[in-house]
Design an enzyme around this catalytic site. Structure first.
Site, PDB file in Angstrom:
ATOM      1  N   ARG A 134       0.978  -1.228  -0.155  1.00 44.27           N
ATOM      2  CA  ARG A 134      -0.072   0.114  -0.168  1.00 44.27           C
ATOM      3  C   ARG A 134       0.859   1.293  -0.026  1.00 44.27           C
ATOM      4  O   ARG A 134       2.060   1.258   0.672  1.00 44.27           O
ATOM      5  CB  ARG A 134      -0.849   0.041   1.271  1.00 44.27           C
TER       6      ARG A 134
ATOM      7  N   THR B 291      -9.691  -0.054 -10.316  1.00 44.54           N
ATOM      8  CA  THR B 291      -8.873  -0.784  -9.574  1.00 44.54           C
ATOM      9  C   THR B 291      -8.755  -2.113 -10.509  1.00 44.54           C
ATOM     10  O   THR B 291      -9.484  -2.084 -11.226  1.00 44.54           O
ATOM     11  CB  THR B 291      -9.257  -0.961  -8.008  1.00 44.54           C
TER      12      THR B 291
ATOM     13  N   THR C  98      -4.356  -0.776  -7.469  1.00 39.91           N
ATOM     14  CA  THR C  98      -5.098   0.471  -7.754  1.00 39.91           C
ATOM     15  C   THR C  98      -4.044   1.685  -7.856  1.00 39.91           C
ATOM     16  O   THR C  98      -2.872   1.688  -7.120  1.00 39.91           O
ATOM     17  CB  THR C  98      -6.183   0.534  -6.823  1.00 39.91           C
TER      18      THR C  98
ATOM     19  N   GLU D 269      -4.249   8.176  -3.899  1.00 43.47           N
ATOM     20  CA  GLU D 269      -4.652   7.202  -2.891  1.00 43.47           C
ATOM     21  C   GLU D 269      -4.731   8.123  -1.526  1.00 43.47           C
ATOM     22  O   GLU D 269      -5.263   7.648  -0.711  1.00 43.47           O
ATOM     23  CB  GLU D 269      -3.336   6.462  -2.608  1.00 43.47           C
TER      24      GLU D 269
ATOM     25  N   ASP E 244      -7.887   8.274   0.405  1.00 37.26           N
ATOM     26  CA  ASP E 244      -8.455   7.217   1.269  1.00 37.26           C
ATOM     27  C   ASP E 244      -8.317   7.653   2.469  1.00 37.26           C
ATOM     28  O   ASP E 244      -8.892   6.536   3.434  1.00 37.26           O
ATOM     29  CB  ASP E 244      -7.919   5.866   0.687  1.00 37.26           C
TER      30      ASP E 244
ATOM     31  N   GLY F 130     -14.085   0.149  -5.104  1.00 39.53           N
ATOM     32  CA  GLY F 130     -13.883   0.953  -4.065  1.00 39.53           C
ATOM     33  C   GLY F 130     -14.736   0.401  -2.972  1.00 39.53           C
ATOM     34  O   GLY F 130     -14.465  -0.918  -2.599  1.00 39.53           O
TER      35      GLY F 130
END
Ligand code: DON
Length: 543
Positions: free
Chosen positions: A88, A358, A376, A395, A398, A448
């Site tokens: 991530r 994604t 993604t 990102e 998020d 998502g």
């Protein structure tokens, strides 16, 4: 934990079992499937094939396949080892809690379109670490990058979907990249069948082939990102992937191996599966207003927990065990009113229409090595800012930008997911592997916030109702997530009567053309999401 002991024993029991006669793959583009086949035929394993396919998707699926993003891998090897890899993105050192907030909307920095919208990409280190730990070593790193480089260098024929996207996004690409963005900034009308060449991307991939992740994190690509003021060298050099203990649950006799935080997906999935089975609720029915109602209310509680308790695990104060504890969950799900829709307080403003992408890749080789990767850029083409041949993620959206303010998926977060330097933003991506006796199922989807419920529906259709894997993928989906207080129904998932009954219970309903784009495989079976738009493709490979 008791389940864990049972599971370890269970693995030993099946040690050495041959899982399949063939390999199976499902991916978001046929060229990725071709690449998987060629790597397996050359003697590579699922993990080699996944790495090669990941880089290929960065070329042929630029909206989501990536070098500039991140993701998660869930693994179950032929000798029974389960693992997860977290690649991530992380927030740079300069990031701070209120960085996307301003007193007036004029001076606001966007968490979706600005340079600050990007987290430090994890994909290249992710693939490198997957290669180091699980690669067969029958194929070199350079052989795994070769297909992607060839396709970037010599081009590929664009599909209808890609031509539509390129035309649709063209003005944004040009606007956000005044110095150009290679083929993406070309002022022409794209048509299916045209050849798409990406020479700058090919150069970046060659550097990664020859110098490994250093080329990205401390070499020329890092230099480019620093020069353009995305990050500092120290941000880039200090990026680390994390190997994490998988979350392992049980559902209808299947072992469920899934992703722990910083994805909320695994915990939420196991909560949903538990909630749907407890007591006698209408979830034993398919397609009825009652089951849709119960689903909405179970889901509400799951997404409330997501918002309150989940984030980067280094910041979590409540244990995963607590959130999956049966007594806790029984209490959580005990107050569902069968006649009236519930209500989740707090919501500052409504969400924008979701426009995002994604991609998920599922592979099972004939030795039984299973790999599920969801990766993604967050939104489609991420921030649409192009560096060294690839698009950067957005990102940072998020994170919870402010308590109670929803992100592009309407997801709300609290302090637990607020921005901090080096922190990983909470995700919904849910790559998952199911195991029962000598069967393995590998699955996942984009979408998502809808990823979690989509994975839940497919697992339920397959494991509880006994539908085939393809029918479970094809089945029309529904989604609910506490905020907004809406039940989303995919086209074909309802009758007028069901909608009428739901409205009588107080549900606000919205119809969606499509939910997700699932990719699942099992022993000798491939179940790509061919009914929904896109270029999904799958194959069973005898070799
Ligand atoms: O990590 C997440 O949950 C989101 N960034 C995923 C975005 C996504 O799935 C968009 N796809 N349709």
């Amino acid at each position: 934990m008791r389940t864990f002991t049972i599971i370890v024993f269970y693995h030993l029991l099946f040690l050495g079992t041959t899982y399949a006669q063939s390999a199976s793959v499902a991916a978001a583009h046929p060229l990725a499937v071709d690449v998987v086949e060629s790597i397996l035929r050359k003697g590579g394993n699922s993990f080699d094939a996944a790495i090669a396919a990941h880089f290929t998707l960065a070329v042929v699926l630029p909206r989501a396949g990536n070098l500039g993003g991140g993701g998660f891998v869930v693994i179950h090897t032929s000798n029974g080892e389960a693992a997860t890899l977290d690649f991530r993105e992380t927030a740079p050192a300069s990031a701070f809690k209120d960085m996307f907030i301003s007193d007036d909307d004029q001076t606001k920095v966007s968490s979706l379109t600005s340079k600050s919208a990007s987290g430090i990409p994890g994909s290249v280190k992710g693939m490198w670490n997957l290669y180091l730990r699980y690669g067969s070593r029958k194929l070199s790193w350079s052989e795994l990058l070769a297909p992607a480089i060839l396709i970037a260098d010599t081009g590929f024929f664009i599909t209808e979907k890609l031509s539509e996207e390129l035309n649709y996004n063209s003005s944004d690409f040009i606007l956000r990249n005044p110095k150009g963005c290679g083929p993406f900034c070309k002022d022409l009308l794209w048509e299916p069948g045209m050849r798409f060449l990406q020479t700058t991307l090919a150069e970046s991939l060659k550097g990664i082939r020859d110098f490994g992740p250093n080329y990205f994190y401390s070499g020329p690509i890092a230099k480019d990102l620093v020069r353009q003021k995305y990050f500092t060298f120290s941000d880039m050099e200090s990026y680390r992937v994390r190997w994490r203990e998988p979350l392992i649950g049980e559902y209808r006799g299947w072992e469920v191996i899934t992703m722990p935080p910083p994805s909320s997906g695994g915990i939420a999935l196991l909560q949903l599966l538990y909630g749907s089975e407890r007591g006698s609720n209408s979830m034993e029915e398919i397609g009825t207003a009652e089951s849709y109602h119960d689903f909405t209310e179970i889901s509400r509680r799951v997404y409330e927990d997501r918002a309150k308790y989940l984030g980067d695990p280094e910041y979590m104060t409540i244990g995963i065990d607590k959130l999956l504890d049966n007594i806790y969950l029984d209490k959580r799900f005990s107050n569902i009113d069968p006649d009236r829709v519930g209500f989740s307080p707090i919501l500052k403003k409504s969400i924008d229409e979701e426009s995002s992408e994604t991609t998920h890749l599922s592979i099972l080789d004939k030795e039984g090595n299973a790999v599920a990767i969801t990766t993604t850029l967050n939104a489609s083409y991420g921030s649409k800012r192009w560096v060294s041949g690839f698009f950067m993620n957005n990102e940072m959206d998020d994170f919870s930008i402010a308590p109670g303010v929803p992100n592009q998926f309407g997801l709300i977060g609290y302090e637990i997911n607020q921005i901090a330097p080096g922190k990983r933003m909470l995700s919904s991506m849910t790559p998952t592997i199911l195991i029962k006796e000598n069967r393995k199922v590998v699955l996942g989807t984009p979408g998502g916030s809808t990823i979690i419920t989509n994975v839940f529906h497919v697992i339920r259709m397959y494991c509880r109702f006994g539908h085939s894997l393809q029918a479970s993928v094809n089945a029309k989906k529904i989604h609910a997530q506490a905020w907004p207080n809406v039940l989303y129904l995919e086209e074909g998932s309802y009758s007028k009567k069901v909608v009428r009954k739901l409205k009588r219970k107080g549900h606000k309903i919205e119809f969606k053309k499509q939910i997700g784009r699932f990719q699942a495989v099992s022993n000798d079976q491939s179940a790509p999401d061919i009914l929904r738009t896109g270029d999904s493709s799958g194959r069973v490979i005898f070799y």
